[in-house]
Motif scaffolding. Sequence first.
Motif, PDB file in Angstrom:
ATOM      1  N   ASN A  54       0.778  -1.089  -0.131  1.00 31.46           N
ATOM      2  CA  ASN A  54      -0.227   0.071  -0.112  1.00 31.46           C
ATOM      3  C   ASN A  54       0.803   1.308   0.002  1.00 31.46           C
ATOM      4  O   ASN A  54       0.592   2.348  -0.777  1.00 31.46           O
ATOM      5  N   ARG A  55       2.064   1.137   0.867  1.00 29.43           N
ATOM      6  CA  ARG A  55       2.873   2.206   0.960  1.00 29.43           C
ATOM      7  C   ARG A  55       3.456   2.803  -0.455  1.00 29.43           C
ATOM      8  O   ARG A  55       3.594   3.721  -0.678  1.00 29.43           O
ATOM      9  N   THR A  56       3.977   1.579  -1.238  1.00 29.17           N
ATOM     10  CA  THR A  56       4.692   1.655  -2.376  1.00 29.17           C
ATOM     11  C   THR A  56       3.454   2.315  -3.200  1.00 29.17           C
ATOM     12  O   THR A  56       4.074   3.149  -4.338  1.00 29.17           O
ATOM     13  N   PHE A  57       2.348   1.736  -3.502  1.00 32.45           N
ATOM     14  CA  PHE A  57       1.374   2.470  -4.246  1.00 32.45           C
ATOM     15  C   PHE A  57       1.159   3.795  -4.137  1.00 32.45           C
ATOM     16  O   PHE A  57       1.189   4.582  -5.081  1.00 32.45           O
ATOM     17  N   TYR A  58       1.454   4.592  -2.797  1.00 35.01           N
ATOM     18  CA  TYR A  58       1.320   5.909  -2.699  1.00 35.01           C
ATOM     19  C   TYR A  58       2.458   6.476  -3.088  1.00 35.01           C
ATOM     20  O   TYR A  58       2.566   7.490  -3.802  1.00 35.01           O
ATOM     21  N   GLU A  59       3.768   5.819  -2.826  1.00 32.43           N
ATOM     22  CA  GLU A  59       5.099   6.545  -3.315  1.00 32.43           C
ATOM     23  C   GLU A  59       5.106   6.599  -4.808  1.00 32.43           C
ATOM     24  O   GLU A  59       5.358   7.333  -5.150  1.00 32.43           O
ATOM     25  N   SER A  60       4.395   5.624  -5.515  1.00 36.89           N
ATOM     26  CA  SER A  60       4.612   5.463  -7.016  1.00 36.89           C
ATOM     27  C   SER A  60       3.638   6.631  -7.487  1.00 36.89           C
ATOM     28  O   SER A  60       4.023   7.263  -8.554  1.00 36.89           O
ATOM     29  N   VAL A  61       2.323   6.643  -6.908  1.00 36.60           N
ATOM     30  CA  VAL A  61       1.621   8.007  -7.643  1.00 36.60           C
ATOM     31  C   VAL A  61       2.236   9.205  -7.049  1.00 36.60           C
ATOM     32  O   VAL A  61       2.525  10.225  -8.141  1.00 36.60           O
ATOM     33  N   ALA A  62       2.807   9.547  -6.111  1.00 33.53           N
ATOM     34  CA  ALA A  62       3.525  10.900  -5.582  1.00 33.53           C
ATOM     35  C   ALA A  62       4.745  11.152  -6.509  1.00 33.53           C
ATOM     36  O   ALA A  62       4.790  12.366  -6.647  1.00 33.53           O
ATOM     37  N   ALA A  63       5.236   9.923  -6.872  1.00 29.06           N
ATOM     38  CA  ALA A  63       6.448  10.306  -7.580  1.00 29.06           C
ATOM     39  C   ALA A  63       6.256  10.661  -9.218  1.00 29.06           C
ATOM     40  O   ALA A  63       6.860  11.322  -9.900  1.00 29.06           O
ATOM     41  N   ALA A  64       5.001  10.282  -9.583  1.00 27.47           N
ATOM     42  CA  ALA A  64       4.571  10.294 -11.005  1.00 27.47           C
ATOM     43  C   ALA A  64       3.811  11.662 -11.489  1.00 27.47           C
ATOM     44  O   ALA A  64       3.456  11.821 -12.541  1.00 27.47           O
ATOM     45  N   VAL A  65       3.265  12.226 -10.158  1.00 30.62           N
ATOM     46  CA  VAL A  65       2.247  13.202 -10.563  1.00 30.62           C
ATOM     47  C   VAL A  65       2.922  14.639 -10.191  1.00 30.62           C
ATOM     48  O   VAL A  65       3.659  14.650  -9.294  1.00 30.62           O
ATOM     49  N   ASP A  66       2.386  16.024 -10.593  1.00 28.34           N
ATOM     50  CA  ASP A  66       2.768  17.091 -10.046  1.00 28.34           C
ATOM     51  C   ASP A  66       1.924  17.744  -8.959  1.00 28.34           C
ATOM     52  O   ASP A  66       2.266  18.752  -8.543  1.00 28.34           O
ATOM     53  N   TRP A  67       0.866  17.073  -8.528  1.00 29.89           N
ATOM     54  CA  TRP A  67      -0.025  17.391  -7.186  1.00 29.89           C
ATOM     55  C   TRP A  67       0.382  16.693  -6.169  1.00 29.89           C
ATOM     56  O   TRP A  67       1.063  15.668  -5.966  1.00 29.89           O
ATOM     57  N   THR A  68       0.092  17.288  -4.937  1.00 31.81           N
ATOM     58  CA  THR A  68       0.307  16.522  -3.760  1.00 31.81           C
ATOM     59  C   THR A  68      -0.567  15.439  -3.436  1.00 31.81           C
ATOM     60  O   THR A  68      -2.009  15.575  -3.584  1.00 31.81           O
ATOM     61  N   VAL A  69      -0.086  14.344  -3.124  1.00 33.35           N
ATOM     62  CA  VAL A  69      -0.747  13.215  -2.703  1.00 33.35           C
ATOM     63  C   VAL A  69      -0.821  13.146  -1.431  1.00 33.35           C
ATOM     64  O   VAL A  69      -0.022  13.493  -0.559  1.00 33.35           O
ATOM     65  N   TYR A  70      -2.221  12.674  -0.895  1.00 34.26           N
ATOM     66  CA  TYR A  70      -2.385  12.457   0.573  1.00 34.26           C
ATOM     67  C   TYR A  70      -2.731  10.907   0.839  1.00 34.26           C
ATOM     68  O   TYR A  70      -3.333  10.380   0.299  1.00 34.26           O
ATOM     69  N   CYS A  71      -2.209  10.544   1.958  1.00 33.13           N
ATOM     70  CA  CYS A  71      -2.166   9.280   2.442  1.00 33.13           C
ATOM     71  C   CYS A  71      -2.903   9.335   4.006  1.00 33.13           C
ATOM     72  O   CYS A  71      -2.548  10.219   4.658  1.00 33.13           O
ATOM     73  N   PRO A  72      -3.723   8.425   4.274  1.00 36.68           N
ATOM     74  CA  PRO A  72      -4.316   8.414   5.861  1.00 36.68           C
ATOM     75  C   PRO A  72      -3.405   7.745   6.623  1.00 36.68           C
ATOM     76  O   PRO A  72      -2.660   6.834   6.553  1.00 36.68           O
ATOM     77  N   VAL A  73      -3.723   8.113   7.994  1.00 35.42           N
ATOM     78  CA  VAL A  73      -3.102   7.550   9.086  1.00 35.42           C
ATOM     79  C   VAL A  73      -4.333   7.096   9.944  1.00 35.42           C
ATOM     80  O   VAL A  73      -4.958   7.921  10.493  1.00 35.42           O
ATOM     81  N   LEU A  74      -4.566   5.899   9.929  1.00 36.45           N
ATOM     82  CA  LEU A  74      -5.957   5.425  10.507  1.00 36.45           C
ATOM     83  C   LEU A  74      -5.591   4.610  11.770  1.00 36.45           C
ATOM     84  O   LEU A  74      -4.569   4.086  11.658  1.00 36.45           O
ATOM     85  N   PRO A  75      -6.468   4.231  12.495  1.00 35.13           N
ATOM     86  CA  PRO A  75      -6.357   3.575  13.530  1.00 35.13           C
ATOM     87  C   PRO A  75      -6.246   2.080  13.179  1.00 35.13           C
ATOM     88  O   PRO A  75      -6.652   1.706  12.083  1.00 35.13           O
ATOM     89  N   SER A  76      -5.913   1.084  13.873  1.00 32.94           N
ATOM     90  CA  SER A  76      -5.889  -0.275  13.765  1.00 32.94           C
ATOM     91  C   SER A  76      -7.065  -0.835  13.226  1.00 32.94           C
ATOM     92  O   SER A  76      -8.177  -0.192  13.918  1.00 32.94           O
ATOM     93  N   GLY A  77      -7.478  -1.911  12.411  1.00 33.65           N
ATOM     94  CA  GLY A  77      -8.333  -2.354  12.099  1.00 33.65           C
ATOM     95  C   GLY A  77      -8.933  -1.897  10.612  1.00 33.65           C
ATOM     96  O   GLY A  77      -9.871  -2.350  10.265  1.00 33.65           O
ATOM     97  N   TRP A  78      -8.274  -0.965  10.180  1.00 34.12           N
ATOM     98  CA  TRP A  78      -8.766  -0.254   8.829  1.00 34.12           C
ATOM     99  C   TRP A  78      -7.464  -1.129   7.697  1.00 34.12           C
ATOM    100  O   TRP A  78      -6.422  -1.141   7.940  1.00 34.12           O
ATOM    101  N   PHE A  79      -8.126  -1.542   6.449  1.00 34.39           N
ATOM    102  CA  PHE A  79      -7.504  -1.997   5.536  1.00 34.39           C
ATOM    103  C   PHE A  79      -7.775  -1.544   4.153  1.00 34.39           C
ATOM    104  O   PHE A  79      -9.167  -1.251   4.052  1.00 34.39           O
TER     105      PHE A  79
END
Length: 166
Positions: free
Chosen positions: A38-63
């Motif tokens: 999942n983290r690699t997914f976000y890194e790949s998008v962030a490296a490929a686009v010109d806009w800011t990508v956001y990812c969440p920091v959620l409590p345990s139990g979320w997937f």
Amino acid sequence: QTDGAATEAPTGSPTAAIETPTSAGTSSASDCTGTDENRTFYESVAAAVDWTVYCPVLPSGWFVETGQYRLAGGGRLAITYRGRGGARFTLDEGAWCPNESDCTPSGTDVSAAAFGDREGTLVATDTGNFAIAVDAGSKISWQLVGEALDEPAVRIFGAALIALGG
């Protein structure tokens, strides 16, 4: 990109154990909720686009339930997390919505709300859910939609988004 790995059934309230990041700005995908994939997914998008990508920091139990991105037309990221009791948390980011009236869930604007380091508009949707929209109708925009989450949870999750790149 999806994470089909089973995890322990979530317990407690959807906001339990969530902490809002203490500093705004660009962070590392290692802080994002999910697996290394999942983290690699976000890194790949962030490296490929010109806009800011956001990812969440959620409590345990979320997937991650589903996730995808495309680079054509300015790029788009769409990802949905699933929690207990049918709760869902969906992010749409980038060039995903050229017309505000077609994309932001219909409802009533409630107030300003944090979307990571940006200010968005909290919407009480006509379906009884809550959403946070940033720059709705612009070429590049961001949106969080909570399903089966109350207003405080959506506000906390919005504030806990971290910026990657941009």
